[in-house]
Design a protein around this motif. Structure first.
Motif, PDB file in Angstrom:
ATOM      1  N   PRO A   1       1.013  -1.411   0.095  1.00 12.98           N
ATOM      2  CA  PRO A   1      -0.024   0.191   0.309  1.00 12.98           C
ATOM      3  C   PRO A   1       0.702   0.937   0.112  1.00 12.98           C
ATOM      4  CG  PRO A   1      -0.042  -1.239   1.976  1.00 12.98           C
ATOM      5  CD  PRO A   1       0.654  -1.789   1.042  1.00 12.98           C
ATOM      6  N   LYS A   2      -0.018   1.763  -0.692  1.00 16.94           N
ATOM      7  CA  LYS A   2       1.403   3.506  -0.834  1.00 16.94           C
ATOM      8  C   LYS A   2       0.957   4.512   0.362  1.00 16.94           C
ATOM      9  CE  LYS A   2       0.874   4.597  -5.448  1.00 16.94           C
ATOM     10  NZ  LYS A   2       0.269   3.555  -6.260  1.00 16.94           N
ATOM     11  N   HIS A   3      -0.495   3.856   0.867  1.00 14.92           N
ATOM     12  CA  HIS A   3      -0.893   5.512   1.788  1.00 14.92           C
ATOM     13  C   HIS A   3      -1.557   4.871   2.874  1.00 14.92           C
ATOM     14  CE1 HIS A   3      -3.150   9.386   2.770  1.00 14.92           C
ATOM     15  NE2 HIS A   3      -2.792   8.574   3.504  1.00 14.92           N
ATOM     16  N   ILE A   4      -1.159   4.559   3.639  1.00 14.38           N
ATOM     17  CA  ILE A   4      -2.084   3.693   4.760  1.00 14.38           C
ATOM     18  C   ILE A   4      -2.602   4.863   5.754  1.00 14.38           C
ATOM     19  CG2 ILE A   4      -1.959   1.963   6.867  1.00 14.38           C
ATOM     20  CD1 ILE A   4       0.331   0.276   5.784  1.00 14.38           C
ATOM     21  N   ALA A   5      -4.257   4.367   6.399  1.00 16.37           N
ATOM     22  CA  ALA A   5      -4.447   5.362   7.218  1.00 16.37           C
ATOM     23  C   ALA A   5      -5.219   4.929   7.962  1.00 16.37           C
ATOM     24  CB  ALA A   5      -5.347   6.638   6.498  1.00 16.37           C
ATOM     25  N   ILE A   6      -4.957   5.524   9.886  1.00 14.31           N
ATOM     26  CA  ILE A   6      -4.975   4.757  11.030  1.00 14.31           C
ATOM     27  C   ILE A   6      -5.830   5.819  11.632  1.00 14.31           C
ATOM     28  CG2 ILE A   6      -4.540   3.186  12.771  1.00 14.31           C
ATOM     29  CD1 ILE A   6      -2.007   2.233  11.574  1.00 14.31           C
ATOM     30  N   ILE A   7      -7.219   4.853  12.368  1.00 16.87           N
ATOM     31  CA  ILE A   7      -7.916   5.529  13.440  1.00 16.87           C
ATOM     32  C   ILE A   7      -7.409   4.499  14.556  1.00 16.87           C
ATOM     33  CG2 ILE A   7     -10.305   5.198  14.578  1.00 16.87           C
ATOM     34  CD1 ILE A   7     -10.958   6.208  12.198  1.00 16.87           C
ATOM     35  N   MET A   8      -6.562   5.337  15.744  1.00 16.82           N
ATOM     36  CA  MET A   8      -5.961   4.412  16.527  1.00 16.82           C
ATOM     37  C   MET A   8      -6.624   4.952  17.832  1.00 16.82           C
ATOM     38  SD  MET A   8      -1.520   6.454  17.292  1.00 16.82           S
ATOM     39  CE  MET A   8      -2.866   8.297  17.006  1.00 16.82           C
ATOM     40  N   ASP A   9      -7.185   3.127  17.542  1.00 16.43           N
ATOM     41  CA  ASP A   9      -8.513   3.995  19.172  1.00 16.43           C
ATOM     42  C   ASP A   9      -8.461   2.427  20.312  1.00 16.43           C
ATOM     43  OD1 ASP A   9     -11.257   4.215  20.222  1.00 16.43           O
ATOM     44  OD2 ASP A   9     -12.149   3.589  19.205  1.00 16.43           O
ATOM     45  N   GLY A  10      -8.868   2.458  21.285  1.00 14.45           N
ATOM     46  CA  GLY A  10      -8.764   1.592  22.379  1.00 14.45           C
ATOM     47  C   GLY A  10      -7.885   2.359  23.346  1.00 14.45           C
ATOM     48  N   ASN A  11      -7.034   3.341  23.565  1.00 17.41           N
ATOM     49  CA  ASN A  11      -6.460   3.907  25.063  1.00 17.41           C
ATOM     50  C   ASN A  11      -6.781   3.874  25.769  1.00 17.41           C
ATOM     51  OD1 ASN A  11      -4.489   4.007  22.085  1.00 17.41           O
ATOM     52  ND2 ASN A  11      -4.685   6.339  22.677  1.00 17.41           N
ATOM     53  N   GLY A  12      -7.670   4.157  25.617  1.00 17.01           N
ATOM     54  CA  GLY A  12      -8.834   4.155  27.230  1.00 17.01           C
ATOM     55  C   GLY A  12      -8.980   3.180  27.652  1.00 17.01           C
ATOM     56  N   ARG A  13      -9.962   2.655  26.768  1.00 19.84           N
ATOM     57  CA  ARG A  13      -9.907   0.809  27.604  1.00 19.84           C
ATOM     58  C   ARG A  13      -8.401  -0.200  27.245  1.00 19.84           C
ATOM     59  NH1 ARG A  13     -13.449  -0.852  22.170  1.00 19.84           N
ATOM     60  NH2 ARG A  13     -12.037   1.364  21.998  1.00 19.84           N
ATOM     61  N   TRP A  14      -7.697  -0.171  27.042  1.00 21.90           N
ATOM     62  CA  TRP A  14      -6.293  -0.144  27.665  1.00 21.90           C
ATOM     63  C   TRP A  14      -5.808  -0.232  28.692  1.00 21.90           C
ATOM     64  CZ3 TRP A  14      -1.184   1.113  28.810  1.00 21.90           C
ATOM     65  CH2 TRP A  14      -0.756   0.005  28.399  1.00 21.90           C
ATOM     66  N   ALA A  15      -5.897   1.004  29.369  1.00 26.72           N
ATOM     67  CA  ALA A  15      -5.337   1.695  30.674  1.00 26.72           C
ATOM     68  C   ALA A  15      -6.761   1.610  31.646  1.00 26.72           C
ATOM     69  CB  ALA A  15      -5.189   3.071  30.982  1.00 26.72           C
ATOM     70  N   GLN A  16      -7.735   0.864  31.146  1.00 22.56           N
ATOM     71  CA  GLN A  16      -8.808   1.137  32.199  1.00 22.56           C
ATOM     72  C   GLN A  16      -8.493  -0.341  32.681  1.00 22.56           C
ATOM     73  OE1 GLN A  16     -11.957   2.957  30.121  1.00 22.56           O
ATOM     74  NE2 GLN A  16     -12.299   4.653  31.797  1.00 22.56           N
ATOM     75  N   THR A  17      -8.552  -1.301  31.564  1.00 18.40           N
ATOM     76  CA  THR A  17      -8.444  -2.376  31.824  1.00 18.40           C
ATOM     77  C   THR A  17      -7.382  -3.281  32.812  1.00 18.40           C
ATOM     78  OG1 THR A  17      -6.860  -3.077  30.301  1.00 18.40           O
ATOM     79  CG2 THR A  17      -9.402  -4.262  29.821  1.00 18.40           C
ATOM     80  N   ARG A  18      -6.007  -2.302  33.124  1.00 22.80           N
ATOM     81  CA  ARG A  18      -5.345  -2.196  33.954  1.00 22.80           C
ATOM     82  C   ARG A  18      -5.652  -1.252  35.445  1.00 22.80           C
ATOM     83  NH1 ARG A  18      -3.628  -3.499  28.998  1.00 22.80           N
ATOM     84  NH2 ARG A  18      -2.444  -4.722  28.838  1.00 22.80           N
ATOM     85  N   TYR A  19      -6.627  -0.912  35.368  1.00 19.59           N
ATOM     86  CA  TYR A  19      -6.450  -0.035  36.925  1.00 19.59           C
ATOM     87  C   TYR A  19      -5.893   1.763  36.513  1.00 19.59           C
ATOM     88  CZ  TYR A  19      -9.186  -4.152  37.971  1.00 19.59           C
ATOM     89  OH  TYR A  19      -9.974  -5.232  37.929  1.00 19.59           O
ATOM     90  N   MET A  20      -5.538   1.636  35.342  1.00 17.55           N
ATOM     91  CA  MET A  20      -4.891   2.473  34.934  1.00 17.55           C
ATOM     92  C   MET A  20      -5.311   4.177  34.128  1.00 17.55           C
ATOM     93  SD  MET A  20      -2.195   0.700  33.734  1.00 17.55           S
ATOM     94  CE  MET A  20      -0.639   1.977  32.856  1.00 17.55           C
ATOM     95  N   PRO A  21      -4.951   4.871  34.526  1.00 17.88           N
ATOM     96  CA  PRO A  21      -6.011   6.662  33.856  1.00 17.88           C
ATOM     97  C   PRO A  21      -5.839   6.326  32.825  1.00 17.88           C
ATOM     98  CG  PRO A  21      -3.610   7.135  35.098  1.00 17.88           C
ATOM     99  CD  PRO A  21      -3.909   6.069  35.761  1.00 17.88           C
TER     100      PRO A  21
END
Ligand code: IPE
Ligand code: IPE
Ligand code: MG
Length: 251
Positions: free
Chosen positions: A18-38
């Motif tokens: 692919p010449k161009h990849i576009a990404i929606i970077m989602d899930g940061n909040g849930r990643w932290a919350q499952t670890r009891y982090m802010p």
């Protein structure tokens, strides 16, 4: 940098990479919350993922990478999270620009920058100027970006610059003013975090992009996950309105 052809006007040249990849970077909040982090701890970890993905794109000779970092709707989040995100953005700009430049990366930001504090705007401007001639990878951050905002701002610019424009103006009269006019339309779109939506990302530019969704949360996304997305892309038949037979004869 020339703009790629419009995928609704003609069939663009495509390849295995692919010449161009576009990404929606989602899930940061849930990643932290499952670890009891802010939640902000997830955003911080997300910056590490960005580093890895940039490196992986360079290694694969992918010339354009565009990441959705903050949407025009994300201002609706609690003030505390918005403030922390702005601090994180400022810190990343302050520390990473030199490194991007040393690695031959051209850095760009798309979005309505007028809402950002002057210091952030200054870092963006300096970073874009410093890296403007770099050719290895064009790395774009979409910040306070919205697909509808993009189309609206392009229409406003077009009308301001060409008062005598006929009412039946063409696609190319408009697309030159879209925020990503320097890049070909994305070949591959990736959204992490398990949601199946576009969330007002590149509405115009994704017209014929191949879509890939993964449940993996952004802080856990790595080179192997990127490889999986690219492999999925490589198995697709991009028809752009034609039949499978036509594509096979042409290919
Ligand atoms: C994406 O992660 C980053 C931004 C929108 C800034 P989220 O913060 O949306 O993470 P989730 O979706 O709540 O897990
Ligand atoms: C989309 O993620 C925006 C960014 C990744 C910057 P969101 O988490 O804000 O999207 P919605 O609200 O779930 O659609
Ligand atoms: Mg989210």
């Amino acid at each position: 940098m020339p703009q790629g052809p419009s995928s609704t006007k003609e069939i663009p040249e495509t390849g295995l990479i692919p010449k161009h990849i576009a990404i929606i970077m989602d899930g940061n909040g849930r990643w932290a919350q499952t670890r009891y982090m802010p939640r902000i701890a997830g955003h911080k970890q997300g910056v590490e993922t960005v580093r890895g993905v940039i490196k992986a794109c360079i290694e694969r000779n992918i010339p354009y990478l565009t990441l959705f970092a903050f949407s025009s709707e994300n201002w609706r989040r609690p003030t505390e999270e918005v403030t922390s995100l702005m601090q994180l953005f400022l810190g990343a700009l302050e520390h990473e620009i030199t490194r991007l430049h040393e690695n031959g990366i051209c850095f760009k930001v798309i979005g309505d920058l007028s809402k950002f504090e002057p210091k952030i705007r200054e870092f963006i401007h300096t970073g874009e100027q410093l890296t403007a001639e770099n050719k290895r990878l064009t790395f774009t951050i979409a910040a306070n970006y919205g697909g509808r905002w993009d189309i609206m701002q392009a229409i406003r610019k077009m009308m301001a610059q060409s008062a005598e424009l006929p009412l039946n103006f063409e696609e190319e009269n408009l697309t030159q003013y879209l925020a990503l006019s320097y890049a070909p339309e994305p070949d591959l779109f990736i959204r992490t975090g398990g949601e199946y939506r576009i969330s007002n990302f590149l509405l115009w530019q994704l017209a014929y992009t191949e879509l890939y969704f993964t449940d993996t949360l952004w802080p856990d996304f790595d080179e192997h996950e990127l490889e999986r997305a690219i492999q999925s892309y490589q198995q697709r038949e991009r028809r752009f309105g034609c039949t499978s037979e036509q594509i096979q004869v042409a290919g």
